[in-house]
Each structure stands twice: as C-alpha cells, then as structure tokens.
Motif scaffolding. Structure first.
Motif, PDB file in Angstrom:
ATOM      1  N   ASP A  23      38.899  34.556  33.455  1.00 49.82           N
ATOM      2  CA  ASP A  23      38.196  35.649  33.002  1.00 49.82           C
ATOM      3  C   ASP A  23      36.983  36.036  33.808  1.00 49.82           C
ATOM      4  OD1 ASP A  23      37.300  37.470  31.229  1.00 49.82           O
ATOM      5  OD2 ASP A  23      37.092  36.338  29.708  1.00 49.82           O
ATOM      6  N   VAL A  24      37.237  36.817  34.979  1.00 49.91           N
ATOM      7  CA  VAL A  24      36.035  37.440  35.615  1.00 49.91           C
ATOM      8  C   VAL A  24      36.050  38.635  35.580  1.00 49.91           C
ATOM      9  CG1 VAL A  24      35.962  35.233  36.971  1.00 49.91           C
ATOM     10  CG2 VAL A  24      37.650  37.183  37.745  1.00 49.91           C
ATOM     11  N   ASP A  25      34.989  39.400  36.063  1.00 53.60           N
ATOM     12  CA  ASP A  25      35.236  40.824  36.322  1.00 53.60           C
ATOM     13  C   ASP A  25      36.193  41.234  37.444  1.00 53.60           C
ATOM     14  OD1 ASP A  25      32.936  43.180  36.037  1.00 53.60           O
ATOM     15  OD2 ASP A  25      33.860  43.187  38.205  1.00 53.60           O
ATOM     16  N   HIS A  26      36.953  42.288  37.169  1.00 53.86           N
ATOM     17  CA  HIS A  26      38.103  42.494  37.833  1.00 53.86           C
ATOM     18  C   HIS A  26      37.681  42.852  39.409  1.00 53.86           C
ATOM     19  CE1 HIS A  26      36.914  46.833  37.939  1.00 53.86           C
ATOM     20  NE2 HIS A  26      37.477  47.138  39.017  1.00 53.86           N
ATOM     21  N   SER A  50      36.962  43.622  32.565  1.00 49.86           N
ATOM     22  CA  SER A  50      37.263  42.215  33.271  1.00 49.86           C
ATOM     23  C   SER A  50      38.643  42.046  33.787  1.00 49.86           C
ATOM     24  CB  SER A  50      37.390  41.307  32.033  1.00 49.86           C
ATOM     25  OG  SER A  50      38.482  41.706  31.161  1.00 49.86           O
ATOM     26  N   LEU A 100      44.475  36.949  38.372  1.00 52.24           N
ATOM     27  CA  LEU A 100      44.111  36.227  37.252  1.00 52.24           C
ATOM     28  C   LEU A 100      44.401  34.870  37.201  1.00 52.24           C
ATOM     29  CD1 LEU A 100      42.813  36.824  34.391  1.00 52.24           C
ATOM     30  CD2 LEU A 100      45.170  37.739  33.663  1.00 52.24           C
ATOM     31  N   ARG A 106      30.993  44.712  25.069  1.00 48.95           N
ATOM     32  CA  ARG A 106      30.258  45.388  25.870  1.00 48.95           C
ATOM     33  C   ARG A 106      30.741  47.024  25.785  1.00 48.95           C
ATOM     34  NH1 ARG A 106      32.461  41.903  31.149  1.00 48.95           N
ATOM     35  NH2 ARG A 106      34.374  41.946  29.931  1.00 48.95           N
TER      36      ARG A 106
END
Length: 293
Positions: A278-281, A237, A273, A12
């Motif tokens: 694993d997601v957008d922060h 992330s 977490l 990205r």
C-alpha cells in the motif's frame, strides 16, 4: 430537501469533500472507521459524529466516499441493522466511491426496498480537486428526481457534473477513465526508465512530453513532481489504481471488448502492488526500474 447531509468516509478525498459541503451551508452528520478522522472533520465543520444509524434520521442526502463496493454496502446495510430504515422518505444515497457497476445496481435494489434512492457519482480530480471543490462528477441514476435532489450537495464539491445515464453508468465511466489514466501512467513510467538507461535527462523528457503529442494529465501533473523529483505523494494509492483498472478490465471482458491493453496494464500494476504493498501509485515506477537489468 433537508439541510442536514450525512457523510460516510473521511479519508484523503472524503475529508476535504465534506468540508466543502459544510462550507456550502449544509449541516453534517459524520462517520468514519477512524474516530480521529471524524473528530478532525467535525472540528472543522461543526458537524456531529454519528454514534448510531438513527443519527442520520434527518439527512435527506447521505454521501459515501469509501474504498470499495463491499465497504459501501457494509457501511449502509450492516452497521447495527442498517442505515436505510432510519432515513426520511425521499432520501438519496450518493455513492461517490469507485465502485463496481454491477454491485451498484444490486445495492440500488436493496436500498429501494426501504424507499431510498441510490445515485452513483464517482469523482475525478484527485486530492487537489477535492480540496478546491473542482472535482468532475460522473452521475448515474435511474430516478432523475433523485439526481436533482442530490445535485446541490454534489455541486458543493465539483466544478462540473456529467449525467451518464442509468444507475451504475457513473461508476462504469469512472473505471474507464482511470483505466486510460493508468495506461498512460504505465507507458510514461516505462518511457522514463528507458530514457534514463539511454543516458537522457528525465526532466527534459517530461518537458518535451508536455509541449508535444505525448502530453497528458500524467505527464503534466504526476511525472515531474512525484516521479522525477521523488515526491511520490500524488494522493492516489497503488491498491486503488489497481482496483479501478480491474473494474475496467472486467467491464471490457463482460462487453466482449478486446482487452489486450487492459490486461497488460492491470498485470503491470498488480505485480508492482504485490511487491510494494500500500504505497502511492507513483512508486510503481521504482519497482519497474528494478526489472530487466
């Protein structure tokens, strides 16, 4: 300096950064674990995809934009016997990843065995800055001449470069910057949750923050769009934010600095977490909102 630049890591951040390097007139040699990612950037830039380390033989500068220090070292040293021995005399590797400062110093020593210099030049500005070519760069180098050779490539991706000192100092500054940003994010997330539970309008709270002493990058660029409005797509992330705060926490401890804030922020992110993956922060706020009821 050769006008051929290697670029390893086309995610990205890396993909738009590579496109800006090509737009500045450099010819690209590209590599990514994802063949599709490499093909997309190659199509946009007329770059060529490296099939072997020897394909980088004409590159005076090689940029890495990868998730961790370990991945950087693997990409440079373990791919089919290693990349450095194929680079021309005077070549410079520019690690723009968020790496561990001590690992950067160790990697620099390994590359120097092959006559290749290492410059650490991590970035700040997120995906929008990568696309616009307006990233802030924190550059560390033991060899000022190597930094100068890398500078034209770095300039293609950035609005400003800060020379931070010797090798590893750029990565140290980046970790500390992200620790401060993450601390603000955790505080803002908790404030939003408390506001909603008290019956306040979250959007109003954000508006007040942005015209008051609580204003920050988090309040102006993250909270409204990605948390209050529910977009959750900041481009940074949760694993990477947690990793960067962990690097900063280690730095605090290694320097004998009181680390209460660092420990608190890292623990909050690490717990989110563990539950979210694993997601957008920005989705960490959803997890924190599920607690304490």
């Amino acid at each position: 300096m050769s006008d051929e630049v290697g670029f390893i890591g086309l995610g990205r951040m890396g993909a738009p950064m590579a496109r800006n390097v090509a737009a500045a007139g450099f010819r690209l040699v590209l590599r990514d674990e994802s063949d599709e990612a490499a093909r997309r950037v190659a199509a946009d830039t007329d770059g060529r995809i490296a099939a072997a380390p020897s394909d980088f033989a004409g590159c005076g500068v090689v940029v890495t934009m990868l998730p961790t220090s370990a991945v950087v070292a693997k990409a440079l040293l373990e791919w089919e016997g290693g990349l450095p021995q194929h680079l021309p005399d005077g070549a410079v590797v520019v690690d723009m990843s968020s790496s561990v400062p001590h690992d950067t110093v160790a990697l620099g020593a390994r590359l120097a065995e092959h006559g290749v210099a290492l410059v650490d030049a991590p970035v700040s500005g997120g995906v929008p800055g990568a696309v616009a070519g307006t990233l802030s760069i924190m550059m560390g180098a033991d060899d000022p001449a190597a930094a100068e050779r890398a500078q034209p490539v770095v300039d293609a991706m950035s609005a400003r470069t800060y020379r931070t000192g010797g090798l590893g100092t750029g990565h140290a500054v980046k970790a500390l910057n992200n620790f401060i940003a993450a601390s603000t994010f955790v505080a803002c997330g908790e404030a939003l949750i408390a506001a909603e539970r008290f019956g306040l309008d979250k959007a109003t709270l954000v508006d007040v923050l942005n015209t008051s002493t609580g204003r920050s990058f988090v309040s102006s660029e993250v909270l409204g769009e990605h948390v209050v409005d529910g977009k959750f797509a900041s481009g940074f992330s949760l694993p990477l934010m947690t990793k960067d705060v962990g690097i900063a926490l280690d730095l605090l401890r290694e320097t004998g600095t009181a680390a209460g804030a660092g420990e608190r922020v890292h623990a909050a992110l690490a717990e989110a977490l563990e539950h979210l993956g694993d997601v957008d922060h920005t989705r960490a706020v959803e997890y924190w909102a599920s607690l304490g009821r």
